[in-house]
Design a protein around this motif. Structure first.
Motif, PDB file in Angstrom:
ATOM      1  N   GLY A 170     -29.397 -18.366  20.314  1.00  0.00           N
ATOM      2  CA  GLY A 170     -29.386 -19.818  20.202  1.00  0.00           C
ATOM      3  C   GLY A 170     -28.011 -20.440  20.091  1.00  0.00           C
ATOM      4  O   GLY A 170     -27.489 -21.026  21.046  1.00  0.00           O
ATOM      5  N   ALA A 171     -27.415 -20.360  18.907  1.00  0.00           N
ATOM      6  CA  ALA A 171     -26.101 -20.971  18.687  1.00  0.00           C
ATOM      7  C   ALA A 171     -25.061 -20.405  19.643  1.00  0.00           C
ATOM      8  O   ALA A 171     -24.196 -21.136  20.151  1.00  0.00           O
ATOM      9  CB  ALA A 171     -25.670 -20.744  17.239  1.00  0.00           C
ATOM     10  N   ASN A 172     -25.129 -19.131  19.917  1.00  0.00           N
ATOM     11  CA  ASN A 172     -24.191 -18.481  20.831  1.00  0.00           C
ATOM     12  C   ASN A 172     -24.200 -19.156  22.202  1.00  0.00           C
ATOM     13  O   ASN A 172     -23.156 -19.564  22.727  1.00  0.00           O
ATOM     14  CB  ASN A 172     -24.555 -17.001  20.949  1.00  0.00           C
ATOM     15  CG  ASN A 172     -23.860 -16.313  22.105  1.00  0.00           C
ATOM     16  OD1 ASN A 172     -22.717 -16.608  22.446  1.00  0.00           O
ATOM     17  ND2 ASN A 172     -24.543 -15.373  22.722  1.00  0.00           N
ATOM     18  N   ASN A 173     -25.375 -19.303  22.804  1.00  0.00           N
ATOM     19  CA  ASN A 173     -25.456 -19.859  24.148  1.00  0.00           C
ATOM     20  C   ASN A 173     -25.131 -21.349  24.184  1.00  0.00           C
ATOM     21  O   ASN A 173     -24.482 -21.823  25.123  1.00  0.00           O
ATOM     22  CB  ASN A 173     -26.848 -19.597  24.743  1.00  0.00           C
ATOM     23  CG  ASN A 173     -26.964 -18.215  25.335  1.00  0.00           C
ATOM     24  OD1 ASN A 173     -26.474 -17.949  26.429  1.00  0.00           O
ATOM     25  ND2 ASN A 173     -27.588 -17.304  24.603  1.00  0.00           N
ATOM     26  N   VAL A 174     -25.554 -22.098  23.188  1.00  0.00           N
ATOM     27  CA  VAL A 174     -25.222 -23.523  23.153  1.00  0.00           C
ATOM     28  C   VAL A 174     -23.708 -23.718  23.124  1.00  0.00           C
ATOM     29  O   VAL A 174     -23.140 -24.484  23.914  1.00  0.00           O
ATOM     30  CB  VAL A 174     -25.873 -24.204  21.931  1.00  0.00           C
ATOM     31  CG1 VAL A 174     -25.303 -25.618  21.738  1.00  0.00           C
ATOM     32  CG2 VAL A 174     -27.390 -24.275  22.103  1.00  0.00           C
ATOM     33  N   LEU A 175     -23.033 -23.019  22.228  1.00  0.00           N
ATOM     34  CA  LEU A 175     -21.581 -23.163  22.099  1.00  0.00           C
ATOM     35  C   LEU A 175     -20.848 -22.604  23.313  1.00  0.00           C
ATOM     36  O   LEU A 175     -19.853 -23.180  23.776  1.00  0.00           O
ATOM     37  CB  LEU A 175     -21.107 -22.461  20.821  1.00  0.00           C
ATOM     38  CG  LEU A 175     -21.609 -23.089  19.510  1.00  0.00           C
ATOM     39  CD1 LEU A 175     -21.256 -22.196  18.327  1.00  0.00           C
ATOM     40  CD2 LEU A 175     -21.027 -24.480  19.320  1.00  0.00           C
ATOM     41  N   LEU A 176     -21.334 -21.488  23.849  1.00  0.00           N
ATOM     42  CA  LEU A 176     -20.683 -20.870  25.002  1.00  0.00           C
ATOM     43  C   LEU A 176     -20.760 -21.777  26.233  1.00  0.00           C
ATOM     44  O   LEU A 176     -19.758 -21.977  26.931  1.00  0.00           O
ATOM     45  CB  LEU A 176     -21.331 -19.523  25.300  1.00  0.00           C
ATOM     46  CG  LEU A 176     -20.799 -18.769  26.530  1.00  0.00           C
ATOM     47  CD1 LEU A 176     -19.325 -18.453  26.366  1.00  0.00           C
ATOM     48  CD2 LEU A 176     -21.602 -17.490  26.757  1.00  0.00           C
ATOM     49  N   PHE A 177     -21.933 -22.327  26.500  1.00  0.00           N
ATOM     50  CA  PHE A 177     -22.090 -23.172  27.688  1.00  0.00           C
ATOM     51  C   PHE A 177     -21.315 -24.479  27.536  1.00  0.00           C
ATOM     52  O   PHE A 177     -20.742 -24.974  28.500  1.00  0.00           O
ATOM     53  CB  PHE A 177     -23.569 -23.449  27.947  1.00  0.00           C
ATOM     54  CG  PHE A 177     -24.269 -22.352  28.697  1.00  0.00           C
ATOM     55  CD1 PHE A 177     -24.706 -22.546  29.986  1.00  0.00           C
ATOM     56  CD2 PHE A 177     -24.498 -21.113  28.108  1.00  0.00           C
ATOM     57  CE1 PHE A 177     -25.362 -21.535  30.690  1.00  0.00           C
ATOM     58  CE2 PHE A 177     -25.142 -20.098  28.798  1.00  0.00           C
ATOM     59  CZ  PHE A 177     -25.566 -20.303  30.101  1.00  0.00           C
TER      60      PHE A 177
END
Length: 306
Positions: A79-86
């Motif tokens: 969750g947080a990983n993909n939101v911040l990465l994108f």
């Protein structure tokens, strides 16, 4: 056998995740970033849930540890990983994003010291980890580090922190469900959360500029770079533990920069090449025992009998 399995998992994770940075960058300007992250997880969730349903067996979470493992993976690793990465890749090249992501092995031992009783690092290990951090500084530039870096780099660092914490927390929880079912259910939970964030930011599918390239990018990022990548990654963490398993992040900049240069025409600076060398040196120092065993095994194979 376990050493060779770990090496295979390491290489597969590096290639699958490393190329995902290229897929993200290829479509990030035409798809709202958080919606793109949600679509990535949607595709992977459908693939993995179909797979585990057909396979049967122990695919439903049964214990408290299983449920907590799914939630930890969904919240932090996905969750947080993909939101911040994108969000971060809107303002960073594939190579720069992957380099900042390579902070995961630097951050993981810090969380492990507080959350895991059996995870400790030696003085030599610490030096190797610092080598990796030094390589990141060489690539990004000391002035960017001291000045806080660009907005994109800061967001990607946030993604790295989320992954580091999530993987250590997953190790502490100790779920007994298999890596593929765990990943599938975590994808479902994460998809709901990421779509909620996307709606909260005012994103809409009507903003997507659809084209064959965009569809191909979403499918690639969703299937090989997510549906295949995350189960392989979780298997690597099971084999090697979160501290050593997350060293795969040191290989991501090499893969991402090469494919970014090959497919997107992104340039590779001399500083980037030097920094990669320092990062690899740190990896070899931390993994010195495993590398020595593999080299020794390859060089001293028993003679074949006729």
């Amino acid at each position: 056998m376990s050493r060779h399995r770990t090496l295979v998992l390491f290489v597969a994770t590096a290639v699958l995740f490393g190329t995902s940075f290229v897929g993200i960058k290829a479509a990030i300007g035409s798809v709202p970033p958080v919606l793109f992250a949600a679509l990535r997880i949607d595709v992977a969730a459908v693939v993995l849930l179909t797979l585990v349903t057909l396979r049967g067996g122990y695919w439903l979470p049964r214990t408290r540890a299983d449920v907590l493992g799914v939630l930890a993976s969904a919240a932090f690793v996905l969750g947080a990983n993909n939101v911040l990465l994108f969000l971060g890749q809107q303002h960073a090249t594939t190579g720069a994003a992957a380099v900042m992501y390579s902070l995961v092995p630097v951050i993981s031992p810090v969380f492990a010291m507080f959350l895991l009783a059996d995870e400790r690092i030696s003085a030599v290990d610490a030096v190797g980890i610092l080598f990796g951090l030094a390589g990141v500084v060489v690539i990004v530039g000391p002035e960017s580090v001291l000045g806080g870096g660009s907005a994109g780099q800061v967001l990607v660092v946030g993604a790295a922190v989320s992954v580091a914490f999530g993987t250590v927390l997953l190790k502490r929880v100790g779920p007994t469900i298999g890596t593929i079912p765990l990943t599938a259910w975590a994808m479902v939970v994460a998809a709901v959360g990421i779509h909620a964030v996307s709606l909260g930011l005012g994103e809409s599918p009507t903003q997507v500029v659809w084209s064959p390239t965009i569809v191909a990018a979403i499918l690639y990022v969703g299937m090989p770079a997510t549906a295949a990548a995350y189960p392989v990654y979780f298997a690597l963490l099971t084999e090697a533990g979160p501290v050593r398993g997350n060293l795969v992040a040191y290989a991501l900049p090499i893969v991402a920069t090469f494919f970014g240069w090959a497919f997107l025409g992104e340039s590779v600076s001399a500083g980037t090449i030097l920094g990669f060398g320092v990062i690899v040196s740190g990896f070899l120092l931390v993994q010195r025992e495993s590398v020595a065993r593999i080299v020794g095994t390859a060089g001293h194979r028993p003679a074949e009998t006729e």
